[in-house]
Enzyme design. Structure first.
Site, PDB file in Angstrom:
ATOM      1  N   LYS A  71      -6.415 -19.373   3.413  1.00  0.00           N
ATOM      2  CA  LYS A  71      -6.180 -19.757   4.803  1.00  0.00           C
ATOM      3  C   LYS A  71      -7.402 -19.499   5.678  1.00  0.00           C
ATOM      4  CE  LYS A  71      -2.436 -19.080   8.133  1.00  0.00           C
ATOM      5  NZ  LYS A  71      -1.224 -18.283   8.381  1.00  0.00           N
ATOM      6  N   GLU A  83       5.322   8.336  -4.958  1.00  0.00           N
ATOM      7  CA  GLU A  83       5.673   7.863  -3.619  1.00  0.00           C
ATOM      8  C   GLU A  83       7.184   7.934  -3.434  1.00  0.00           C
ATOM      9  OE1 GLU A  83       3.840   4.031  -2.997  1.00  0.00           O
ATOM     10  OE2 GLU A  83       1.858   4.919  -2.743  1.00  0.00           O
ATOM     11  N   HIS A  86       7.517  -0.203   7.551  1.00  0.00           N
ATOM     12  CA  HIS A  86       6.837   0.975   7.012  1.00  0.00           C
ATOM     13  C   HIS A  86       6.993   2.096   8.027  1.00  0.00           C
ATOM     14  CE1 HIS A  86       3.910   3.647   5.239  1.00  0.00           C
ATOM     15  NE2 HIS A  86       3.839   2.840   4.195  1.00  0.00           N
ATOM     16  N   ARG A  98      11.959   4.215   2.163  1.00  0.00           N
ATOM     17  CA  ARG A  98      11.331   3.838   3.433  1.00  0.00           C
ATOM     18  C   ARG A  98      12.320   3.510   4.535  1.00  0.00           C
ATOM     19  NH1 ARG A  98       6.483  -0.046   1.138  1.00  0.00           N
ATOM     20  NH2 ARG A  98       5.060   1.639   0.658  1.00  0.00           N
ATOM     21  N   HIS A 158       6.461  -4.219   7.708  1.00  0.00           N
ATOM     22  CA  HIS A 158       5.518  -4.002   6.612  1.00  0.00           C
ATOM     23  C   HIS A 158       5.648  -4.999   5.468  1.00  0.00           C
ATOM     24  CE1 HIS A 158       2.794  -1.854   4.025  1.00  0.00           C
ATOM     25  NE2 HIS A 158       3.733  -1.595   3.137  1.00  0.00           N
ATOM     26  N   ARG A 162      12.432  -2.832  -0.792  1.00  0.00           N
ATOM     27  CA  ARG A 162      11.419  -2.731  -1.848  1.00  0.00           C
ATOM     28  C   ARG A 162      11.048  -1.277  -2.115  1.00  0.00           C
ATOM     29  NH1 ARG A 162       5.796  -2.200  -1.851  1.00  0.00           N
ATOM     30  NH2 ARG A 162       5.680  -2.386   0.414  1.00  0.00           N
TER      31      ARG A 162
END
Length: 528
Positions: free
Chosen positions: A35, A114, A238, A285, A346, A381
């Protein structure tokens, strides 16, 4: 201008697009459209790493389970198992391409952990994994004789039977019309197969960690071409984006919490995450983002604090060199003081519906990465599964195209882009005004915590703006900003309609009118 022809066109030059292109180029002539400049997408921004089972104590079963728990049971288990099983080979291939993953003293992978993961399984390159991966993929693509890299091409619409000289309502995709920033003209690029790897729709929101170009182009183009779109209500926020009035959209990686970072109330210093979840800062999250949102709204704060200073100067500088350098330039020494953070949009967990091969509803059209709803992420996710999805589905789409090449339709005669009935715009201010409106009402009404009333308010504004944007698009020559605005409005509509359709709270979709989670997990699927 005559059309340019290739075997395969890949729209998007990030991890998913370049993975597909490198695989396809073994056999075909491939054009990769970017792009803006190459590497201008989300891949380069990914700090954390890539999730893969790489140590003996871990297992595929554990990675699958963690992914399903984070996804609130909405994941497609077959897809999750498929992607998780492919992860170690994907990491090995990237290492072969020259990605300098961190190793420990024994020469084994240095794995970090994480939120939502039960084991250390995040392979990384310091805190700049995405940049290192992007460099390796771009270098390999630039060196390949069968790959043509075409920067500064803003895709407008997919070429279907409606654009052929014979005119047909049959939905096969034959390529793309794209605005060429260099010439100011619209080019027609044709191919037997097309791969969408255009990323997500984060810029529909006022605060987002997504790059400037994340305007949902691929989702909107596929929708207009007749493809189903799924689970658009699941927008991941996020928890920790830097709060700074000069620097927008700088992400503070989840790994800071994974390595011991603590979230504190900025006025009292109270560590508040244990009040919300027993996993504290390592909760998924969506839980962390809602907790921060609740603290900010309850006490009228601008931000909360994320504190890693207690780990010591040497540890912090070694683990987070990119973040340290960035913040020291802004006058924040993270080895001695906390980081002001806020949640920000996010990741787009929904998108164009694809099967396990990356195939969409439209013959000849495939998709991979954040533009898709593959069944991997479900309602939320799991950290560091996103780059993994790009590699696995980029390869899957390429393999399916190669295996089924003889079944693809020949390229028909396609009408060139017609600008005979439009003029240059004399009021660009309209675009900026409408763009700003969309991003504000999406943030205020379709954010981390929702209500039916707020969603309905957003829907009324979308309905009002739709005619305005359609009139503008029909009257004036396309520009990159106009193309993006049209797509932003389309994806905003898909997000709001999907959110209104789901009468429960699940994962990232938290709505006060329906706080409970239904027993059965069902995807939201919208058909054009």
């Amino acid at each position: 201008m005559s059309a340019r022809r290739f075997d395969v066109i890949v729209i998007g030059s990030g991890a998913a697009g370049l993975t597909a292109a490198l695989n396809l180029a073994q056999q075909f002539k491939v054009a990769v459209l970017a792009k803006g400049k190459l590497g201008g997408g989300a891949t380069e921004w990914a700090q954390g790493g890539i999730a893969a089972v790489l140590e003996e104590e871990d297992s595929f079963e554990a990675h699958v389970r963690d992914t399903m728990i984070a996804g609130a049971g909405l994941n497609d288990r077959e897809v999750v198992e498929y992607v998780v099983s492919k992860a170690p080979a994907a990491i090995a291939r990237l290492a072969e391409l020259g990605v300098p993953f961190n190793l420990d003293e024994d020469g084994d992978w240095h794995l970090t952990r994480e939120g939502g993961h039960s084991h250390r399984r995040i392979v990384h390159v310091n805190d700049a994994t995405g940049w290192a991966v992007a460099q390796a993929l771009e270098n390999a693509a630039e060196a390949h004789p069968n790959i043509t890299l075409v920067p500064d091409m803003v895709a407008i619409d997919l070429v279907t039977g409606r654009h052929t000289k014979e005119f047909s309502t049959e939905g096969t995709v034959h390529g793309v019309y794209a605005y060429n920033r260099s010439s100011g003209e619209v080019d027609t690029l044709l191919a037997k197969a097309t791969v969408l790897a255009t990323g997500g729709a984060g810029r529909a929101y006022l605060f987002s960690t997504a790059p400037r170009g994340a305007t949902g182009d691929g989702i909107a183009m596929a929708w207009r071409a007749g493809c189903r779109v799924s689970n658009m209500e699941f927008m991941q926020f996020h928890p920790t984006c830097l709060y700074n009035l000069e620097v927008k959209n700088f992400l503070i990686t989840e790994a800071v919490r994974g390595e011991g970072g603590i979230l504190r109330h900025p006025e009292t210093g109270h560590r508040f995450m244990p009040d919300y979840d027993e996993r504290a800062e390592l909760a998924p999250r969506d839980i962390v983002a809602r907790a921060i949102d609740a603290e900010i709204k309850r006490d009228g704060l601008d931000y909360v604090h994320l504190d890693i200073a207690h780990k010591g100067e040497e540890f912090v500088k070694h683990h987070f060199p990119t973040i340290y350098e960035k913040l020291i330039g802004l006058g924040i020494d993270i080895t001695a003081e906390p980081i002001p953070v806020v949640p920000a949009q996010h990741y787009t967990c929904g998108g164009v519906l694809v099967d396990i091969h990356g195939a969409t509803d439209a013959p000849g059209l495939y998709a991979a990465g954040e533009v898709t709803q593959s069944g991997l992420h479900g309602a939320n996710r799991l950290a560091s599964n996103s780059l993994l999805e790009c590699f696995v589905f980029g390869d899957a789409a390429a393999e399916h195209i190669r295996a089924n090449w003889d079944g693809f339709a020949d390229i028909p005669d396609v009408r060139p882009w017609d600008e005979s009935r439009v003029t240059d715009s004399d009021e660009e201010v309209v675009i900026q005004q409408v763009w700003g409106e969309i991003r504000r009402f999406m943030w205020n009404f379709v954010g981390i915590v929702r209500t039916t009333k707020r969603l309905e308010r957003a829907q009324r504004r979308i309905d009002m703006l739709r005619q305005e944007v359609a009139d503008y698009y029909g009257a004036f020559r396309v520009t990159p900003d106009l193309i993006e605005l049209r797509n932003l409005l389309e994806v905003a509509d898909l997000i709001v309609r999907s959110a209104l359709h789901r009468h429960e709270s699940r994962g990232l979709h938290f709505i006060l009118d329906y706080p409970e989670t239904e027993k059965d997990a069902v995807d939201t699927v919208l058909a054009p």
